[in-house]
Motif scaffolding. Sequence first.
Motif, PDB file in Angstrom:
ATOM      1  N   LEU A 119      -2.554 -44.315   9.680  1.00 15.76           N
ATOM      2  CA  LEU A 119      -2.494 -45.311  10.527  1.00 15.76           C
ATOM      3  C   LEU A 119      -2.705 -46.681   9.834  1.00 15.76           C
ATOM      4  N   TYR A 120      -3.336 -46.617   8.542  1.00 17.11           N
ATOM      5  CA  TYR A 120      -3.451 -47.594   7.552  1.00 17.11           C
ATOM      6  C   TYR A 120      -1.993 -48.023   7.223  1.00 17.11           C
ATOM      7  N   LEU A 121      -0.864 -47.193   6.932  1.00 16.41           N
ATOM      8  CA  LEU A 121       0.314 -47.691   6.482  1.00 16.41           C
ATOM      9  C   LEU A 121       1.026 -48.244   7.729  1.00 16.41           C
ATOM     10  N   CYS A 122       0.923 -47.487   8.979  1.00 16.85           N
ATOM     11  CA  CYS A 122       1.675 -48.272  10.015  1.00 16.85           C
ATOM     12  C   CYS A 122       0.957 -49.488  10.288  1.00 16.85           C
ATOM     13  N   ASP A 124      -0.403 -51.748   8.184  1.00 15.67           N
ATOM     14  CA  ASP A 124      -0.446 -52.692   7.099  1.00 15.67           C
ATOM     15  C   ASP A 124       1.252 -53.195   7.496  1.00 15.67           C
ATOM     16  N   PHE A 125       2.347 -52.097   7.657  1.00 14.19           N
ATOM     17  CA  PHE A 125       3.365 -52.652   8.245  1.00 14.19           C
ATOM     18  C   PHE A 125       3.493 -53.737   9.236  1.00 14.19           C
ATOM     19  N   ALA A 126       2.742 -53.531  10.069  1.00 12.80           N
ATOM     20  CA  ALA A 126       2.699 -54.178  11.501  1.00 12.80           C
ATOM     21  C   ALA A 126       1.979 -55.659  11.244  1.00 12.80           C
ATOM     22  N   GLY A 127       1.188 -55.620   9.986  1.00 11.18           N
ATOM     23  CA  GLY A 127       0.324 -56.852   9.593  1.00 11.18           C
ATOM     24  C   GLY A 127      -0.793 -56.974  10.746  1.00 11.18           C
ATOM     25  N   VAL A 128      -1.560 -55.899  11.262  1.00  9.17           N
ATOM     26  CA  VAL A 128      -2.666 -55.630  11.758  1.00  9.17           C
ATOM     27  C   VAL A 128      -3.617 -54.956  11.137  1.00  9.17           C
ATOM     28  N   LYS A 129      -4.872 -56.027  11.405  1.00 11.36           N
ATOM     29  CA  LYS A 129      -6.107 -55.373  10.435  1.00 11.36           C
ATOM     30  C   LYS A 129      -6.652 -54.232  10.538  1.00 11.36           C
ATOM     31  N   THR A 130      -7.372 -53.328   9.703  1.00 14.86           N
ATOM     32  CA  THR A 130      -7.726 -52.281   9.888  1.00 14.86           C
ATOM     33  C   THR A 130      -9.128 -52.309   9.306  1.00 14.86           C
ATOM     34  N   PRO A 131     -10.157 -51.327   9.554  1.00 19.97           N
ATOM     35  CA  PRO A 131     -11.489 -51.232   8.880  1.00 19.97           C
ATOM     36  C   PRO A 131     -11.136 -51.289   7.361  1.00 19.97           C
ATOM     37  N   LEU A 321       1.874 -53.007  16.967  1.00 14.52           N
ATOM     38  CA  LEU A 321       1.404 -51.718  16.350  1.00 14.52           C
ATOM     39  C   LEU A 321       2.567 -50.657  16.786  1.00 14.52           C
ATOM     40  N   HIS A 322       2.798 -50.614  18.073  1.00 15.52           N
ATOM     41  CA  HIS A 322       3.739 -49.705  18.530  1.00 15.52           C
ATOM     42  C   HIS A 322       5.050 -49.883  17.889  1.00 15.52           C
ATOM     43  N   SER A 323       5.508 -51.395  17.723  1.00 14.30           N
ATOM     44  CA  SER A 323       6.746 -51.654  17.337  1.00 14.30           C
ATOM     45  C   SER A 323       6.921 -50.796  15.659  1.00 14.30           C
ATOM     46  N   ALA A 324       5.760 -50.837  15.317  1.00 15.42           N
ATOM     47  CA  ALA A 324       5.882 -50.207  13.724  1.00 15.42           C
ATOM     48  C   ALA A 324       6.203 -48.743  13.834  1.00 15.42           C
ATOM     49  N   ILE A 325       5.695 -47.999  14.869  1.00 12.11           N
ATOM     50  CA  ILE A 325       5.790 -46.507  14.995  1.00 12.11           C
ATOM     51  C   ILE A 325       6.595 -46.191  16.191  1.00 12.11           C
ATOM     52  N   PRO A 326       7.850 -46.500  16.376  1.00 11.13           N
ATOM     53  CA  PRO A 326       8.445 -46.287  17.694  1.00 11.13           C
ATOM     54  C   PRO A 326       8.950 -44.795  17.819  1.00 11.13           C
ATOM     55  N   TRP A 327       8.827 -43.862  16.766  1.00 10.36           N
ATOM     56  CA  TRP A 327       8.552 -42.437  16.697  1.00 10.36           C
ATOM     57  C   TRP A 327       7.929 -41.842  17.834  1.00 10.36           C
ATOM     58  N   LEU A 328       6.576 -42.369  18.215  1.00 10.84           N
ATOM     59  CA  LEU A 328       5.900 -42.085  19.121  1.00 10.84           C
ATOM     60  C   LEU A 328       6.119 -42.722  20.314  1.00 10.84           C
ATOM     61  N   LYS A 329       6.820 -42.371  21.504  1.00 16.59           N
ATOM     62  CA  LYS A 329       6.868 -43.199  22.664  1.00 16.59           C
ATOM     63  C   LYS A 329       5.848 -43.554  23.520  1.00 16.59           C
ATOM     64  N   PHE A 330       4.686 -42.880  23.313  1.00  5.18           N
ATOM     65  CA  PHE A 330       3.622 -43.062  24.099  1.00  5.18           C
ATOM     66  C   PHE A 330       2.235 -42.773  23.489  1.00  5.18           C
ATOM     67  N   THR A 342     -10.827 -61.608  15.062  1.00  6.04           N
ATOM     68  CA  THR A 342      -9.431 -60.998  14.601  1.00  6.04           C
ATOM     69  C   THR A 342      -9.553 -59.677  15.119  1.00  6.04           C
ATOM     70  N   PRO A 343      -8.384 -59.423  16.012  1.00  2.56           N
ATOM     71  CA  PRO A 343      -8.233 -57.849  16.495  1.00  2.56           C
ATOM     72  C   PRO A 343      -8.104 -56.759  15.273  1.00  2.56           C
ATOM     73  N   VAL A 344      -8.956 -55.495  15.388  1.00  2.00           N
ATOM     74  CA  VAL A 344      -8.902 -54.495  14.458  1.00  2.00           C
ATOM     75  C   VAL A 344      -8.580 -53.396  14.993  1.00  2.00           C
ATOM     76  N   VAL A 345      -7.381 -52.591  14.679  1.00  2.00           N
ATOM     77  CA  VAL A 345      -7.199 -51.285  15.214  1.00  2.00           C
ATOM     78  C   VAL A 345      -8.016 -50.226  14.488  1.00  2.00           C
ATOM     79  N   ILE A 346      -8.669 -49.285  15.397  1.00  2.77           N
ATOM     80  CA  ILE A 346      -9.778 -48.340  14.882  1.00  2.77           C
ATOM     81  C   ILE A 346      -8.936 -47.081  14.744  1.00  2.77           C
ATOM     82  N   GLU A 347      -8.020 -46.603  15.777  1.00  4.30           N
ATOM     83  CA  GLU A 347      -7.406 -45.437  15.667  1.00  4.30           C
ATOM     84  C   GLU A 347      -6.181 -45.513  16.898  1.00  4.30           C
TER      85      GLU A 347
END
Length: 385
Positions: A119-122, A124-131, A321-330, A342-347
């Motif tokens: 998720l950290y790679l995804c 970072d690509f999307a420009g979203v903060k992680t812990p 985030l979902h735009s960064a990993i379109p291989w997963l449709k859901f 600031t929004p932070v993605v956990i998982e």
Amino acid sequence: MKKKLRNLFLSIFGSYSMRSFIISCSAYIRRQYLYRYFANYFDSALNKNILTKEQKVEIDKFYKKNYGKKIDYKWHNLFTMYSGKFDVKYIPLDIFLRFVDKMNTEKNYYEVLKDKNFLYLCADFAGVKTPKRYFYSINDNFFDFDNNIISKESFYEKMSNIGEVFIKPTAFDDSGFARNCRVVNVVNGTDIYSGTSIKDIIEENYKKDFVVQERIVCHKSLSDIYSKSVNTFSVSSLIWNNQIKIINYAFKIGRENGFVDWNGLGNKSLLTGIKDDGCLYDFAFCIKERKKYYAHPDTGVKFKDYKIDLFPKVGETVKKLHSAIPWLKFCSWDITIDKEGTPVVIETEKPVAVASQLILGRAYFKENTAEILSFIGKNKINKLL
């Protein structure tokens, strides 16, 4: 002879069709595990009948029209009994899980993406903060915050005075829930909260796939409800008809000195809905206790009309985030908002549709239900994928 056997093995198991079959079997086993998990937990409720004759006729009509056949009433019965609300658009867990598997296992990408370290790679690509990630382990290889591989001895040395951090596994079990998430405060190699050495904690609980992160402090609008856990928004998104759709929102809240907001059905965490304007539902629900709360039992904060002003940022973040990993449709995402706003993605993980239908009386796919059921029926997603 060995070479012939090797070639025979590769000819059978190395083909794409066989790999797909193996993944399909894995998906089928997971569906059965989850079905039994929920069915066993709510067994007595599944066996009760509270639906009226008129409601059953409505279910038959709706599913025959959109899904192509009638369904068992037990899940509608369960959701109606617990939530107190009937909705013909409720989707049974078994049908839902087959749809999830169809969306996410067709090309086997989920087998890679399910590791939480990815998720950290995804993000970072999307420009979203992680812990902030101090250390992590993948397949028993240890890495520092700069992604440099280090020895196990160096890892324990660097961990010996790291202070307060959060440790969690990065590969969840078949139930979809994390085990052994914990806060530690390490001084001179020992966790001062438990009195156990950090080496014993790691080696007894985490094996080879885990991450050591900062302990996040939530924004005031989240922490005022309950401050000891990282309260998160659970958001499901679906790539459908060339759009990223936000399918469902829920808000997960800790309690009773717990530092995690939610970890399966067995703890006393609370879950509530959140409206488009950022206001919470009038109540939160504890599945373990089968009980509604109209105010947080620890803090007394009332849920009705409680508004989270920064809530619109959550949906925007999920779409990035979902735009960064379109291989997963859901996907289902856990998002919080930190103290700076600031929004932070956990998982991210595979969605499970039980909670919102069971607790909130809200059909998971809402206005998209008929179209999705039609897709499932037409594609005959009723066997192994």
